[in-house]
Design a protein around this motif. Structure first.
Motif, PDB file in Angstrom:
ATOM      1  N   PHE A  95      -3.782 -14.928  -2.475  1.00  0.00           N
ATOM      2  CA  PHE A  95      -2.625 -14.056  -2.245  1.00  0.00           C
ATOM      3  C   PHE A  95      -1.700 -14.630  -1.185  1.00  0.00           C
ATOM      4  O   PHE A  95      -0.487 -14.456  -1.220  1.00  0.00           O
ATOM      5  CB  PHE A  95      -3.127 -12.663  -1.821  1.00  0.00           C
ATOM      6  N   GLY A  96      -2.314 -15.365  -0.240  1.00  0.00           N
ATOM      7  CA  GLY A  96      -1.508 -15.990   0.812  1.00  0.00           C
ATOM      8  C   GLY A  96      -1.262 -15.047   1.978  1.00  0.00           C
ATOM      9  O   GLY A  96      -1.644 -13.882   1.962  1.00  0.00           O
ATOM     10  N   THR A  97      -0.625 -15.602   3.015  1.00  0.00           N
ATOM     11  CA  THR A  97      -0.322 -14.844   4.219  1.00  0.00           C
ATOM     12  C   THR A  97       1.154 -14.474   4.181  1.00  0.00           C
ATOM     13  O   THR A  97       2.006 -15.342   4.074  1.00  0.00           O
ATOM     14  CB  THR A  97      -0.623 -15.713   5.454  1.00  0.00           C
ATOM     15  N   VAL A  98       1.441 -13.180   4.233  1.00  0.00           N
ATOM     16  CA  VAL A  98       2.824 -12.723   4.112  1.00  0.00           C
ATOM     17  C   VAL A  98       3.180 -11.905   5.349  1.00  0.00           C
ATOM     18  O   VAL A  98       2.459 -10.968   5.702  1.00  0.00           O
ATOM     19  CB  VAL A  98       3.001 -11.831   2.855  1.00  0.00           C
ATOM     20  N   PHE A 129      -5.498 -12.696   8.353  1.00  0.00           N
ATOM     21  CA  PHE A 129      -4.082 -12.443   8.090  1.00  0.00           C
ATOM     22  C   PHE A 129      -3.818 -12.344   6.576  1.00  0.00           C
ATOM     23  O   PHE A 129      -2.936 -11.610   6.128  1.00  0.00           O
ATOM     24  CB  PHE A 129      -3.230 -13.533   8.739  1.00  0.00           C
ATOM     25  N   GLU A 130      -4.611 -13.083   5.801  1.00  0.00           N
ATOM     26  CA  GLU A 130      -4.468 -13.002   4.340  1.00  0.00           C
ATOM     27  C   GLU A 130      -4.885 -11.622   3.834  1.00  0.00           C
ATOM     28  O   GLU A 130      -4.183 -11.009   3.035  1.00  0.00           O
ATOM     29  CB  GLU A 130      -5.333 -14.069   3.653  1.00  0.00           C
ATOM     30  N   VAL A 131      -6.045 -11.139   4.313  1.00  0.00           N
ATOM     31  CA  VAL A 131      -6.505  -9.833   3.813  1.00  0.00           C
ATOM     32  C   VAL A 131      -5.613  -8.709   4.334  1.00  0.00           C
ATOM     33  O   VAL A 131      -5.387  -7.723   3.638  1.00  0.00           O
ATOM     34  CB  VAL A 131      -8.002  -9.552   4.121  1.00  0.00           C
ATOM     35  N   ALA A 132      -5.094  -8.876   5.555  1.00  0.00           N
ATOM     36  CA  ALA A 132      -4.161  -7.866   6.073  1.00  0.00           C
ATOM     37  C   ALA A 132      -2.908  -7.829   5.193  1.00  0.00           C
ATOM     38  O   ALA A 132      -2.403  -6.750   4.850  1.00  0.00           O
ATOM     39  CB  ALA A 132      -3.802  -8.178   7.522  1.00  0.00           C
ATOM     40  N   SER A 133      -2.403  -9.017   4.813  1.00  0.00           N
ATOM     41  CA  SER A 133      -1.216  -9.081   3.941  1.00  0.00           C
ATOM     42  C   SER A 133      -1.502  -8.398   2.609  1.00  0.00           C
ATOM     43  O   SER A 133      -0.659  -7.680   2.053  1.00  0.00           O
ATOM     44  CB  SER A 133      -0.811 -10.536   3.673  1.00  0.00           C
ATOM     45  N   TYR A 134      -2.703  -8.632   2.091  1.00  0.00           N
ATOM     46  CA  TYR A 134      -3.078  -8.021   0.811  1.00  0.00           C
ATOM     47  C   TYR A 134      -3.148  -6.501   0.952  1.00  0.00           C
ATOM     48  O   TYR A 134      -2.626  -5.753   0.119  1.00  0.00           O
ATOM     49  CB  TYR A 134      -4.428  -8.578   0.323  1.00  0.00           C
ATOM     50  N   ALA A 135      -3.801  -6.064   2.045  1.00  0.00           N
ATOM     51  CA  ALA A 135      -3.952  -4.621   2.258  1.00  0.00           C
ATOM     52  C   ALA A 135      -2.580  -3.958   2.369  1.00  0.00           C
ATOM     53  O   ALA A 135      -2.359  -2.838   1.884  1.00  0.00           O
ATOM     54  CB  ALA A 135      -4.781  -4.367   3.520  1.00  0.00           C
ATOM     55  N   TYR A 136      -1.627  -4.668   3.009  1.00  0.00           N
ATOM     56  CA  TYR A 136      -0.271  -4.124   3.145  1.00  0.00           C
ATOM     57  C   TYR A 136       0.347  -3.910   1.757  1.00  0.00           C
ATOM     58  O   TYR A 136       1.003  -2.897   1.498  1.00  0.00           O
ATOM     59  CB  TYR A 136       0.597  -5.065   3.984  1.00  0.00           C
ATOM     60  N   GLU A 137       0.134  -4.886   0.873  1.00  0.00           N
ATOM     61  CA  GLU A 137       0.682  -4.777  -0.486  1.00  0.00           C
ATOM     62  C   GLU A 137       0.077  -3.567  -1.212  1.00  0.00           C
ATOM     63  O   GLU A 137       0.775  -2.800  -1.872  1.00  0.00           O
ATOM     64  CB  GLU A 137       0.389  -6.079  -1.253  1.00  0.00           C
ATOM     65  N   VAL A 138      -1.244  -3.382  -1.053  1.00  0.00           N
ATOM     66  CA  VAL A 138      -1.910  -2.241  -1.694  1.00  0.00           C
ATOM     67  C   VAL A 138      -1.338  -0.937  -1.118  1.00  0.00           C
ATOM     68  O   VAL A 138      -0.986  -0.003  -1.848  1.00  0.00           O
ATOM     69  CB  VAL A 138      -3.445  -2.282  -1.465  1.00  0.00           C
ATOM     70  N   ALA A 139      -1.234  -0.893   0.222  1.00  0.00           N
ATOM     71  CA  ALA A 139      -0.751   0.315   0.890  1.00  0.00           C
ATOM     72  C   ALA A 139       0.687   0.631   0.453  1.00  0.00           C
ATOM     73  O   ALA A 139       1.047   1.793   0.228  1.00  0.00           O
ATOM     74  CB  ALA A 139      -0.830   0.145   2.408  1.00  0.00           C
ATOM     75  N   LYS A 140       1.497  -0.440   0.331  1.00  0.00           N
ATOM     76  CA  LYS A 140       2.901  -0.249  -0.080  1.00  0.00           C
ATOM     77  C   LYS A 140       2.950   0.384  -1.477  1.00  0.00           C
ATOM     78  O   LYS A 140       3.676   1.347  -1.707  1.00  0.00           O
ATOM     79  CB  LYS A 140       3.614  -1.611  -0.078  1.00  0.00           C
ATOM     80  N   GLN A 141       2.131  -0.149  -2.376  1.00  0.00           N
ATOM     81  CA  GLN A 141       2.111   0.403  -3.742  1.00  0.00           C
ATOM     82  C   GLN A 141       1.642   1.853  -3.746  1.00  0.00           C
ATOM     83  O   GLN A 141       2.012   2.625  -4.614  1.00  0.00           O
ATOM     84  CB  GLN A 141       1.190  -0.437  -4.635  1.00  0.00           C
ATOM     85  N   MET A 142       0.810   2.222  -2.753  1.00  0.00           N
ATOM     86  CA  MET A 142       0.261   3.579  -2.740  1.00  0.00           C
ATOM     87  C   MET A 142       1.027   4.512  -1.799  1.00  0.00           C
ATOM     88  O   MET A 142       0.678   5.677  -1.653  1.00  0.00           O
ATOM     89  CB  MET A 142      -1.202   3.526  -2.319  1.00  0.00           C
ATOM     90  N   GLY A 143       2.050   3.967  -1.138  1.00  0.00           N
ATOM     91  CA  GLY A 143       2.854   4.778  -0.224  1.00  0.00           C
ATOM     92  C   GLY A 143       2.116   5.188   1.028  1.00  0.00           C
ATOM     93  O   GLY A 143       2.286   6.304   1.525  1.00  0.00           O
ATOM     94  N   THR A 144       1.276   4.297   1.547  1.00  0.00           N
ATOM     95  CA  THR A 144       0.546   4.610   2.774  1.00  0.00           C
ATOM     96  C   THR A 144       0.576   3.409   3.732  1.00  0.00           C
ATOM     97  O   THR A 144       1.379   2.501   3.550  1.00  0.00           O
ATOM     98  CB  THR A 144      -0.908   5.055   2.437  1.00  0.00           C
ATOM     99  N   THR A 145      -0.263   3.452   4.766  1.00  0.00           N
ATOM    100  CA  THR A 145      -0.243   2.388   5.776  1.00  0.00           C
ATOM    101  C   THR A 145      -1.612   1.707   5.858  1.00  0.00           C
ATOM    102  O   THR A 145      -2.569   2.153   5.224  1.00  0.00           O
ATOM    103  CB  THR A 145       0.094   2.974   7.163  1.00  0.00           C
TER     104      THR A 145
END
Ligand code: FAD
Length: 317
Positions: free
Chosen positions: A157-160, A19-35
């Motif tokens: 990064f934590g779980t978001v 869940f932590e890495v998924a939260s991190y990946a979401y942040e990266v995707a958000k910054q890049m405008g993707t999913t």
């Protein structure tokens, strides 16, 4: 061109790190405008990843992938990245993820940044902050390769929660005999308690405990706290405890919420592996023990008096 994340599970259950890495990946995707697309291997309830921003799960159900096999997992993740056109792959920092990440990176000709502790500082070029120099400093690393692999440090990064709708798709990677030329020779023994990699609390003992016969009090403290037990290198070298409990620079890394060090001097090689823990408590008879300089809380005292008292007090809560 989604961001791909490998979400670890054990006996079908997602680990907290997933869940932590998924939260991190979401942040990266958000910054890049993707999913975010996740690779989940023999995991129950893959749709639960939607809580942490995963829009699509490539779900692999294959008995030959239990137990963990780094080469086979890496090959499966590489194929998932190719299928999805993902140029960024995010993994965790468990021993398994640290084993497979360089293999994934090699297969994709990707730059690999391990021990990443914060959201990307820049996405073009992708720049990440990571622990470096045995956790004594930070490096700001630019990944200039076409493909990139990011290893996220535990608890950094934590779980978001970022709830999205999730589509789960069966995924069957093409694996061959060459993917299974390595096998697990040692598996952590877990008897109803947390492993060092997943525990929120780790209770660790050193040579100050004098001998293996004195570990009962440490285990009792760990039981009361729901903690994993760990030890310094000499303790495992002398056979007082299993090598799977050895933490530090040459042992397992610990990045837990609470690390309690009992009868451990705090040698630089020990600190290198545990200093990423959020709160460090040290119990040592020697007020000059180096560990006190790295500690958040310290008790100068005899472990044989302090630990039983601490355990009794904690039982009251
Ligand atoms: P000691 O240094 O002997 O310390 C014991 C401590 O217990 C002392 O501070 C003492 O004051 C205290 N004590 C004694 N009696 C009591 C009591 N009754 N109650 C409370 N406290 C008491 N070490 C690791 O741990 N992990 C590693 O990954 C690692 N990698 C290494 C890699 C290299 C290349 C090298 C050279 C060394 C490495 N080491 C590692 C070893 C490291 O240098 C230290 O020797 C080791 O950490 C010391 O272990 P210790 O603190 O248990 O023992």
């Amino acid at each position: 061109m989604s961001v791909l994340v490998y979400t670890e599970s054990e006996n079908g259950k997602f680990k907290k790190t997933a869940f932590e890495v998924a939260s991190y990946a979401y942040e990266v995707a958000k910054q890049m405008g993707t999913t975010v697309t996740a690779v989940a291997i023999n995991s129950d309830n893959p749709e639960s990843l939607g809580t942490y921003g995963v829009a699509k799960v490539l779900h692999i159900s294959d008995d030959s992938l239990s137990p963990f096999n780094a080469k086979a997992y890496a090959h499966a993740i590489e194929q998932a990245a190719q299928q999805e056109g993902a140029h960024i792959v995010v993994v965790g920092s468990s021993a398994d993820s640290k084993f497979l990440a360089p293999i994934v990176a090699a297969k994709l000709s990707a730059g690999y940044a391990p021990n990443v502790v914060a959201a990307p500082e820049n996405t073009n070029p992708l720049t990440v902050k990571r622990m470096a120099f045995s956790n004594k400093g930070f490096a700001h690393t630019q990944l200039n390769t076409d493909h990139k692999v990011i290893g996220v440090s535990k608890n950094a990064f934590g779980t978001v929660e970022n709830k999205v709708d999730t589509a789960v798709e069966a995924f069957t990677p093409s694996l061959n005999d060459a993917d299974f030329t390595t096998k697990s020779v040692e598996v952590d023994k877990v008897v109803g308690k947390a492993t060092i990699a997943d525990a929120d609390i780790v209770v660790s003992g050193g040579r100050g405990l004098k001998g293996p016969e004195n570990w009962g009090m440490l285990e009792e403290l760990a039981d009361v706290l729901g903690a994993a037990t760990a030890c310094s290198k000499p303790v495992s070298d002398m056979g007082w405890r299993s090598h799977s409990e050895h933490v530090g620079q040459t042992g397992k890394p610990v990045a837990t919420n609470l690390y309690i060090a009992i009868g451990i001097s705090g040698a630089i090689q020990h600190l290198a592996g545990v200093s990423a823990s959020k709160t460090k408590v040290v119990i040592n008879t020697d007020p000059e023990a180096p560990f006190f300089k790295a500690a958040d809380y310290g008790i100068v005292g005899d472990a044989f008096e302090v630990v039983p008292q601490l355990t009794e007090k904690l039982k009251e809560f």
